[in-house]
Design a protein around this motif. Structure first.
Motif, short mmCIF file in Angstrom:
data_model
loop_
_atom_site.label_atom_id
_atom_site.label_comp_id
_atom_site.label_asym_id
_atom_site.label_seq_id
_atom_site.Cartn_x
_atom_site.Cartn_y
_atom_site.Cartn_z
N ALA A 164 0.80 -1.22 0.00
CA ALA A 164 0.00 0.00 0.00
C ALA A 164 0.83 1.27 0.00
O ALA A 164 0.43 2.28 -0.57
CB ALA A 164 -0.93 0.01 1.21
N MET A 165 2.01 1.24 0.62
CA MET A 165 2.76 2.47 0.87
C MET A 165 4.03 2.61 0.06
O MET A 165 4.60 3.70 -0.03
CB MET A 165 3.12 2.54 2.37
N LYS A 166 4.52 1.53 -0.53
CA LYS A 166 5.77 1.56 -1.30
C LYS A 166 5.56 0.83 -2.61
O LYS A 166 4.93 -0.22 -2.66
CB LYS A 166 6.90 0.90 -0.49
N LEU A 189 -6.71 4.81 -7.21
CA LEU A 189 -7.07 4.11 -5.99
C LEU A 189 -7.20 5.11 -4.84
O LEU A 189 -6.65 6.21 -4.89
CB LEU A 189 -6.01 3.06 -5.65
N SER A 190 -7.89 4.70 -3.80
CA SER A 190 -8.16 5.61 -2.68
C SER A 190 -6.90 6.03 -1.94
O SER A 190 -6.93 7.01 -1.19
CB SER A 190 -9.14 4.96 -1.70
N ASN A 191 -5.78 5.32 -2.13
CA ASN A 191 -4.51 5.75 -1.53
C ASN A 191 -3.74 6.70 -2.44
O ASN A 191 -2.58 7.00 -2.18
CB ASN A 191 -3.65 4.54 -1.15
N ASN A 201 -3.87 11.59 0.90
CA ASN A 201 -3.68 10.77 -0.30
C ASN A 201 -3.63 11.60 -1.58
O ASN A 201 -4.51 11.51 -2.44
CB ASN A 201 -4.79 9.72 -0.38
N PRO A 202 -2.59 12.45 -1.72
CA PRO A 202 -2.42 13.17 -2.99
C PRO A 202 -2.14 12.19 -4.12
O PRO A 202 -1.76 11.03 -3.88
CB PRO A 202 -1.21 14.07 -2.72
N LEU A 203 -2.34 12.63 -5.35
CA LEU A 203 -2.12 11.74 -6.49
C LEU A 203 -0.70 11.20 -6.49
O LEU A 203 0.28 11.93 -6.33
CB LEU A 203 -2.40 12.49 -7.80
N TRP A 204 -0.59 9.89 -6.69
CA TRP A 204 0.69 9.18 -6.67
C TRP A 204 0.92 8.64 -8.07
O TRP A 204 0.38 7.61 -8.45
CB TRP A 204 0.60 8.06 -5.64
N SER A 207 8.46 6.00 -6.42
CA SER A 207 8.43 4.74 -5.68
C SER A 207 7.80 4.87 -4.31
O SER A 207 7.09 3.97 -3.85
CB SER A 207 9.85 4.17 -5.54
N GLN A 208 8.04 5.99 -3.64
CA GLN A 208 7.51 6.18 -2.29
C GLN A 208 6.25 7.02 -2.33
O GLN A 208 6.16 7.98 -3.08
CB GLN A 208 8.55 6.85 -1.40
N LYS A 209 5.28 6.65 -1.54
CA LYS A 209 4.01 7.38 -1.52
C LYS A 209 4.23 8.83 -1.11
O LYS A 209 4.89 9.10 -0.11
CB LYS A 209 3.05 6.71 -0.54
N PRO A 210 3.70 9.80 -1.87
CA PRO A 210 3.84 11.21 -1.50
C PRO A 210 3.20 11.50 -0.15
O PRO A 210 2.18 10.91 0.22
CB PRO A 210 3.10 11.95 -2.63
N ASP A 211 3.81 12.42 0.57
CA ASP A 211 3.30 12.81 1.88
C ASP A 211 2.53 14.11 1.75
O ASP A 211 2.54 14.76 0.70
CB ASP A 211 4.46 12.96 2.87
N CYS A 212 1.87 14.51 2.80
CA CYS A 212 1.18 15.79 2.81
C CYS A 212 1.10 16.27 4.26
O CYS A 212 1.48 15.54 5.18
CB CYS A 212 -0.21 15.69 2.19
#
Length: 539
Positions: free
Chosen positions: A132-134, A250-252, A332-335, A340-345
């Protein structure tokens, strides 16, 4: 060992699919909730992104003990003895104005039994497949992801920004769960995956990891059934195919599909699963003809699955069923591809848990999904409001707790409790989504702050003209009351592949499509200013 190429995996999967009858298919799984709950990853908390959940009615924010899981009042699967829960991130449609709505559809689950030594799951077994995160397609956790356009070639990619001349009418988000367990029968692990392993099959002279393999590695010698969960989604006139990078997300925030994942908690009645494996497993598979499998037939009922409702609380936030939302719930900004790593906010506040006050009903897929809507006061005439999601006339609202096979276990939330449980800093929604000004002057509507990474352009401030008192007020948001004199028309046809037939007992109301109304992003992301003028709110 992981297969080096997708083609090698596909070749093995194809050859196995042509083998002996080895599986049954549970179809018509109804959605219990679309909300930010994940009792495996985020117990006793609000999860990081929205999930679509099917199965046992007592799903909640913490894992049930095995007996409590079995004691669920009902299951939204068509097999009453399957009190398991299955959940995965919800697929969203991003409109050209950068608002989001959930894509609707159905769910089916395959149970493969590839050899004679398959054992039933131990009580309480839970696991996650996918990341989910990577983003790492070479990671063993990612091996089970299978996504397709119109049930065609399976890849690990959403059909965004790809060449599909005819577009996609349906998107299948499928995933295999690992099916080999530890010798000690462990039911969980700290990473929710390592207590399980992929089965293996021969690729030439070599054994390789295969999501639907035949034998287990020595490290994880117990072979359980292989679950393949398929979350199907169908585009419609309000959510048409657009060939760009992030139409489907996706929602993530994942625009690629590489980070699709799913969770499973076992809730099968032990004897039923054991008998089904023995009588309808390897060499005796019945496919979707479940009446031919006595252990499954005894509690099979589509009507009961339609009437099963979630019997607990949900996070107090809109997820897009009532109206398009300006950003995905949570952080959950657009990824996009290449990251490779999920963007943070910036940190986001979390809503409280609250009992639903209404349900969203989609007549095409028979879904009745709980929602908590601050727009609806307790004495509102709910028949005059319907959601903007779904085909024309196919969606409506009803009061929570007014129906369902487990109706006596449902609690209807109050308007005040919903207002009180909103996330800190959230502006209460306008009741009925309507507003007027007695003097007919102008009301300034200002945009709320949004994460710039999920926007293609900034949202300007907009001034709306408000009619004089006594005139018909305009809708501020996508959902609005039904016109009492609305013309009725026949329902849109259901896709052949859709899980669930249409209901023919309900009337369908012709309405203007609102999913793509001009400047909806600005309107939806706004709140009403109270700087200088008094306003009237109409329910």
């Amino acid at each position: 060992m992981i297969l080096s190429t997708f083609l090698a995996t596909s070749a093995i999967m194809s050859s196995l699919a042509l083998g002996a009858a080895d599986h049954w298919i549970v179809t018509q799984l109804q959605t219990l909730t679309i909300s930010r709950m994940d009792p495996i990853v985020n117990p006793n908390d609000v999860s990081g992104h929205v999930h679509r959940v099917v199965g046992a009615s007592n799903f909640n924010w913490h894992l049930n003990d095995p007996q409590t899981q079995l004691d669920a009042a009902c299951s939204s699967t068509i097999i009453g003895d399957d009190k398991s829960n299955y959940w995965a991130p919800q697929l969203y449609y991003r409109h050209p104005n950068n608002t989001f709505t959930p894509v609707l559809g159905g769910v089916r689950v395959y149970y493969f039994n590839k050899n004679k030594d398959v054992k039933p799951f131990p009580p309480g077994l839970n696991m996650i497949s996918g990341l989910a995160m990577k983003r790492d397609l070479k990671a063993t956790q990612s091996l089970g992801v299978k996504i397709s356009c119109d049930h065609g070639l399976q890849t690990q990619w959403l059909p965004n920004g790809t060449s599909h001349p005819g577009g996609c009418g349906s998107i299948s988000m499928g995933i295999y769960f690992p099916s080999c367990g530890l010798a000690n029968g462990a039911t969980s692990s700290s990473d929710h995956f390592s207590h399980m392993a992929w089965p293996q099959s021969y690729n030439g002279p070599n054994l390789v990891d295969d999501p639907n393999g035949i034998v287990c590695p020595a490290s994880h010698p117990i072979k359980y059934p292989t679950i393949f969960a398929e979350f199907n989604y169908y585009l419609d006139a309000d959510h048409p195919w657009r060939n760009d990078e992030c139409t489907l997300v996706l929602s993530n925030g994942d625009c690629t599909g590489n980070n699709f994942h799913a969770d499973f908690v076992n809730g099968w009645v032990p004897q039923t699963l054991k008998d089904a494996i023995s009588q309808c497993g390897y060499g005796k598979g019945v496919g979707d003809k479940l009446d031919a499998c006595a252990p499954l037939k005894k509690t099979k009922s589509e009507p009961k699955s339609w009437e099963c409702r979630l019997d607990g609380k949900i996070p107090d936030e809109e997820v897009g069923l009532w109206r398009p939302i300006s950003k995905l719930p949570g952080c959950n900004p657009l990824w996009k591809s290449g990251v490779s790593q999920k963007p943070d906010c910036a940190s986001t506040s979390k809503p409280g848990y609250v009992f639903p006050n209404a349900y969203f009903e989609n007549l095409k897929f028979r879904n009745k999904i709980p929602v908590a809507l601050g727009e609806l006061k307790d004495d509102a005439d709910i028949t005059k409001f319907f959601p903007s999601v779904g085909d024309n006339g196919a969606g409506r609202l009803g009061w929570w707790g007014s129906e369902g096979s487990n109706k006596d276990q449902l609690t209807k939330g109050t308007w005040q409790a919903i207002i009180n449980s909103l996330a800190p800093g959230t502006n209460p929604p306008a009741i009925g989504n309507m507003y007027t000004k007695p003097d007919g002057g102008e009301e300034t509507v200002e945009p709320q702050g949004q994460d710039s990474s999920s926007e293609d352009e900034s949202t300007p401030t907009e001034t709306h003209e408000v009619p004089k008192e006594g005139s018909t007020p305009p809708p501020v948001l996508a959902a609005q009351p039904i016109d009492d004199d609305a013309e009725t028309t026949s329902p849109a046809s259901t896709p052949v592949e859709a899980e669930g037939a249409e209901s023919t007992s309900a009337k369908y109301c012709k309405r203007k499509k609102r999913g793509l109304i001009p400047r909806a992003g600005e309107v939806l992301s706004s709140h009403l200013s109270r700087r200088s003028r008094r306003r009237s709110i109409h329910g």
